[in-house]
Enzyme design. Structure first.
Site, PDB file in Angstrom:
ATOM      1  N   TYR B 468       0.819  -1.229   0.000  1.00 40.44           N
ATOM      2  CA  TYR B 468       0.000   0.000   0.000  1.00 40.44           C
ATOM      3  C   TYR B 468       0.845   1.267   0.000  1.00 40.44           C
ATOM      4  O   TYR B 468       2.030   1.233   0.112  1.00 40.44           O
ATOM      5  CB  TYR B 468      -1.090  -0.015   1.068  1.00 40.44           C
ATOM      6  CG  TYR B 468      -0.746  -0.111   2.533  1.00 40.44           C
ATOM      7  CD1 TYR B 468       0.494   0.194   3.065  1.00 40.44           C
ATOM      8  CD2 TYR B 468      -1.755  -0.489   3.431  1.00 40.44           C
ATOM      9  CE1 TYR B 468       0.727   0.120   4.427  1.00 40.44           C
ATOM     10  CE2 TYR B 468      -1.523  -0.571   4.799  1.00 40.44           C
ATOM     11  CZ  TYR B 468      -0.285  -0.256   5.288  1.00 40.44           C
ATOM     12  OH  TYR B 468      -0.062  -0.325   6.629  1.00 40.44           O
ATOM     13  N   GLU B 469       0.159   2.356  -0.215  1.00 38.92           N
ATOM     14  CA  GLU B 469       0.800   3.678  -0.361  1.00 38.92           C
ATOM     15  C   GLU B 469       1.792   3.671  -1.527  1.00 38.92           C
ATOM     16  O   GLU B 469       2.848   4.302  -1.482  1.00 38.92           O
ATOM     17  CB  GLU B 469       1.486   4.057   0.958  1.00 38.92           C
ATOM     18  CG  GLU B 469       1.687   5.550   1.164  1.00 38.92           C
ATOM     19  CD  GLU B 469       0.418   6.350   1.012  1.00 38.92           C
ATOM     20  OE1 GLU B 469      -0.623   5.944   1.544  1.00 38.92           O
ATOM     21  OE2 GLU B 469       0.459   7.395   0.322  1.00 38.92           O
TER      22      GLU B 469
END
Lengths: 631, 631
Positions: B468-469
């Site tokens: 993620y990110e």
């Protein structure tokens, strides 16, 4: 007697798919998120035919019926069986797990029982076992491929036959004729399952610390008392009988590994007429809650004066264990390969289907397979999987030579090579199992972290393989401590010299092979130099050798893989059989240029000695505590 | 107004530990198998004082109150709070998870609500936020350490404040004065939580593909309609209000990322008097079943004409996202560090306590910490953790300089460095998070695979951070595609030159530093040469640069870490403060001799170009299918 040709031709009609499985597959209740399982049999056939000279195995005395054509048909059928019957149980195994019922019995997940019954009916477990006890008498190499296919279909399920096979091998080598007649036929057929009972709470890697007691009775049997943990398929509902092989200690046994004996302890005692009798004194007191392979019941077994029968003689238990060790370790290395194959297939499907943004030069949205970094993750998986499969099968063929070659010297040398390559296969296969299933998960992006997708299961399942059957650290200690010293290092150095023989062929193969040749030579140098360092250092500084053992073991894996990939690319020239051949050169080049050089980056760690590792004492390693508060 | 000194001195008396937590800890129902969480505050203090010249940060205008002594006290108190209040919830979060109730509400695990209330009461979230809205006005560096400590205590729990902070930063930079007054004070205090709503089923890495609609209404607000997935803490019971920041598209917006706008969409509409009004049109339709961070509800949110308020102006959504990007990515990199720290501590405890066989030269059973290969696993964790913490904090201090330095040129350069190092910190931190938690699990042997032990949780929890990110592949593309080209490569090359400046100090430091100097120079060469290749190649062959981006990014992480470890060892000479200092040289040497050389092994992959990766087409990658049967 088992008939290979009959099996190959008639198997598909004999397999009656259980209705439940059909129904479940139809409504896809457990197939959700799982992509189709495909068979890597084309690659396997290519390896056997072109890379490893399987014909030489088929010419060994006793394997005459196991020619390549017959074997290929059997493996195709085996693959179809695993895909059709076993693979559909994989998800249910993960979701439901195995459970300990209030009445003390253990139930497996939906579909396991039916799939196992079909497996026994088809006789897959018996293929590589002796014809004398109802087996097919096929080479170990063939058995390993069947295990690979079954493990790719469902690693947890495949553990039941794997452990049974371990118990069979112990009995084949050390059981009395009477014991063999009594126990083996139904174990070979798979009607009865087997287990291996080694571990106790305080005796894991240090198996010599076990305390389970075996007290001889007047009738010659023994009363076994103690607790065993981590017993794979220690209890279940797949077979009517379970034959435990239990490591225990007689009252006057020497301390440590020299005082271990092995006993047959059946779940049910046997009546004189061969029917099952009373329940023996072994009971399941727990089923572990594990991170993966939920479908495989990992049991805590309690033995309370259970009736056991000595295998061989007292105090030779470790010798029996060592017989099985190489075989079991190769099988576990193969688990890393098998689960990686499944994870790879799933990630490839996802990468082809998932559209996300535009690759450079694209005029519309691109499947993520068109992005270079996703390609890297796919190629890394594919190249390592190919290398692993080649080294596992190479080791398996040496196993067959070591048991069946008419020339004792050839058998001895083959046995040395099996010993040398087994820790490499086990550790490289299972470390890569962790790394490659992680890449497969990564390709799925956020979906990979969601359990419904199925990618996470492979990552969780395979994690145990680097631990059990001797942690990979134990493998490394075995490599530098037991296998390198064989003939003062000559065994290992001769094998390295054999790998170097490929150089003239690579040199003659022209520009296309130039980078492969350069990189392989460079890393064969790394392997040879670190090996020489190990041999020089080992005599006086055993801790220094152990300190570098894990990176050294990885160097072995990388170089062995690079050599076999190069061999494959050379063998593929001029072939145009099925598309596998034309992939060999790009795969070998990618491996040589982009993966193999990592070996050089590990040489420093392999030869740094023990100073750095012991520079900080235990308190300094935990320095964070000094100012902090303990909860 | 928030008062740092008051906090530092009075905090412990203000924290009233919820009775439930006390009770649970007393009966240890959730602490089973988890070792104590200890605070790495001594290492942090050493870094701030001796390695990174934190004083320079404290002298920046606006940070005068944030001197090292005050900050150290705050961090000690923060650590105690996280250890005492947050850490005990970690196991419950994993075991119970978050759940979607039949009435559509989402409940967090036992203890989360009480711990969050205590967190808000203590004001920990507000420490690095502007005093104008009730924050402590402390540097980002201090905020990052608090996040590290909280994440080590419970990664899943720490995500709620992390996402709130992201929403706060968007509003700080782009919200109107009215919006800031309305939303920020309670978000800064933590009374209200915030979320970031980016992802949709077909818009993950390709955020520009999102389709959620925003239709302007007569009153100036917008009606938001669409479905968002993977929304971390998208709903929960920790706070009375949740302020969603939602990416959506107005009807006439341009295609792709240029047509994205951001809206404030509160869970409850606000009455004119500031009290909570009606439920807004946003509802939770699912909570994902994930491999890890079970305590963090990952929600599917459905927006049905929900009332939203535009942030900034239409179509600048991506600009707002980019403001937050570096900060959020550094925080996620830090998650890799934080979970590794917890896993390391647990594996160290286990290695000290677990006895198994005898090490060489031992006369009685040895704790496994005495075995060289276990030492390798511990030292590898410890050295990488030290390197990661140093690079995260270095980047954080540059962030503070980039926002608070009076000289615009200094701010600009600091901002360049933050941009350059952020993808390195995010990817290196999270890749190592996976690798180090795996080593920690491995040290536990079979126990590591049993969930009760707790080691598996860290391995499962941290796995999402590499995804993620911005996946780590996206980070690598950012590094070579956006950060390297800054000033035609001069930004990166200047940073490499800065790292080379350490050489004269290393040369003067004598024999003890000789191997560190040699290895660091060698791998700085690798970094420089691969960087030059990237710069040369990028202009004409973008795919070649992207093909090598991931190994190139890893080289950056390895070398940056090696440089900071060497800096630490130099800084530690002559110090005798608390035991941390004397560990620096052995750690730096181990890192330089045994970990850093891996950079050289990656150079081939970094500069191989795209040929190998695209040599096999999608069908050839899936060759296994050709002979095989599809299920």
């Amino acid at each position: 007697m088992w008939d290979a040709a009959k099996l190959a031709s008639g198997l598909m009609t004999r397999i009656v798919e259980p209705a439940e499985i059909t129904a479940r597959r139809r409504n896809r209740s457990y197939a959700a998120g799982m992509s189709a399982f495909r068979l890597p049999t084309a690659d396997i056939a290519f390896i056997l035919e072109h890379v490893l000279d399987y014909d030489a195995v088929a010419q060994l005395p006793g394997y005459e019926h196991a020619d390549l054509e017959t074997v290929s048909e059997i493996l195709d059928e085996a693959g179809n069986f695993m895909a059709e019957v076993v693979a559909p149980t994989n998800r249910a195994g993960d979701l439901e797990g195995a459970r300990l019922n209030p009445d003390g019995t253990v139930s497996t997940a939906t579909g396991f029982k039916e799939a196992y019954a079909a497996y026994v009916d088809a006789g897959w477990g018996s293929v590589p076992l002796p014809e004398k006890f109802g087996g097919g008498g096929f080479p170990r190499t063939v058995g390993l491929v069947i295990q690979e296919l079954m493990t790719t279909a469902n690693m947890a399920f495949a553990l039941a036959p794997l452990l049974t096979q371990g118990a069979i091998e112990a009995l084949l080598h050390y059981g009395s004729d009477e014991q063999k007649q009594q126990w083996l036929p139904k174990m070979v057929s798979g009607e009865w399952a087997g287990t291996m009972n080694l571990t106790e709470p305080h005796a894991g890697s240090d198996v010599g610390a076990l305390t389970t007691k075996a007290v001889k009775r007047a009738d010659g049997s023994y009363g076994i008392t103690g607790q065993k943990i981590f017993i794979t398929f220690g209890d279940h509902d797949l077979s009517e009988q379970i034959v435990h092989l239990v490591l225990a200690r007689t009252p006057d046994a020497p301390a440590g590994t020299k005082g271990i004996s092995i006993f047959i302890v059946p779940k049910f005692l046997m009546n004189d007429d061969g029917s099952l009798g009373e329940r023996n004194g072994v009971h399941t007191v727990g089923v572990e809650h594990k991170m993966g392979i939920h479908g495989s019941p990992t049991c805590v077994l309690s033995y309370e004066d259970a009736t056991g029968y000595l295998v061989g003689e007292e105090n030779i238990g470790m010798r029996i264990m060592f017989v099985m060790m190489n075989s079991a370790r190769l099988s576990v290395g193969m688990q890393g390969l098998a689960v990686s194959e499944l994870a790879y297939q799933q990630s490839l499907d996802y990468a082809r289907e998932r559209s996300q943004g535009r690759a450079i030069g694209a005029t519309q949205d691109s499947p993520i397979i068109d992005f270079p970094d996703v390609r890297r993750m796919l190629m890394t998986q594919k190249a390592y999987i190919a290398a692993m499969r080649r080294m596992m099968l190479l080791t398996a063929t040496y196993t067959d030579v070591s048991t069946h070659h008419p020339d004792a010297a050839v058998r001895t040398r083959a046995n040395e090579i099996v010993g040398l390559l087994t820790p490499v296969c086990k550790s490289f296969g299972t470390d890569l199992g962790n790394e490659l299933t992680s890449l497969a998960l990564q390709i799925h992006g956020g979906m990979g972290f969601i359990e419904e997708t199925g990618a996470a299961q492979h990552y969780r399942d395979v994690r145990i393989a680097a631990i059990y059957e001797g942690t990979n650290g134990i493998q490394a200690a075995d490599l530098v401590g037991r296998k390198l010293p064989v003939r003062d290092g000559a065994s290992a150095l001769e094998f390295i010299a054999t790998m170097r023989e490929l150089d003239s062929e690579l040199a003659a193969a022209g520009d296309e092979f130039a980078s492969i040749r350069t990189q392989l030579n460079a890393q064969l140098d790394t392997l040879e130099q670190t090996t020489m360092w190990m041999l020089r250092t080992g005599a006086t500084e055993p801790n220094a050798v152990l300190s570098g053992s894990t990176p050294y073991q990885r160097i072995w894996g990388l170089v062995l893989g690079g050599w076999l990939m190069a061999k494959s690319a050379l063998a593929a020239r001029g072939l145009d059989d099925d598309g596998i051949a034309e992939s060999q050169l790009p795969l070998a080049r990618f491996y040589a240029e982009q993966l193999l050089p990592q070996a050089g980056g590990l040489a420093g760690a392999a030869t740094a000695g023990s100073r750095d590792l012991f520079a900080l004492d235990a308190d300094a390693l935990g320095d964070v505590v000094r100012r902090g508060a303990r909860v």
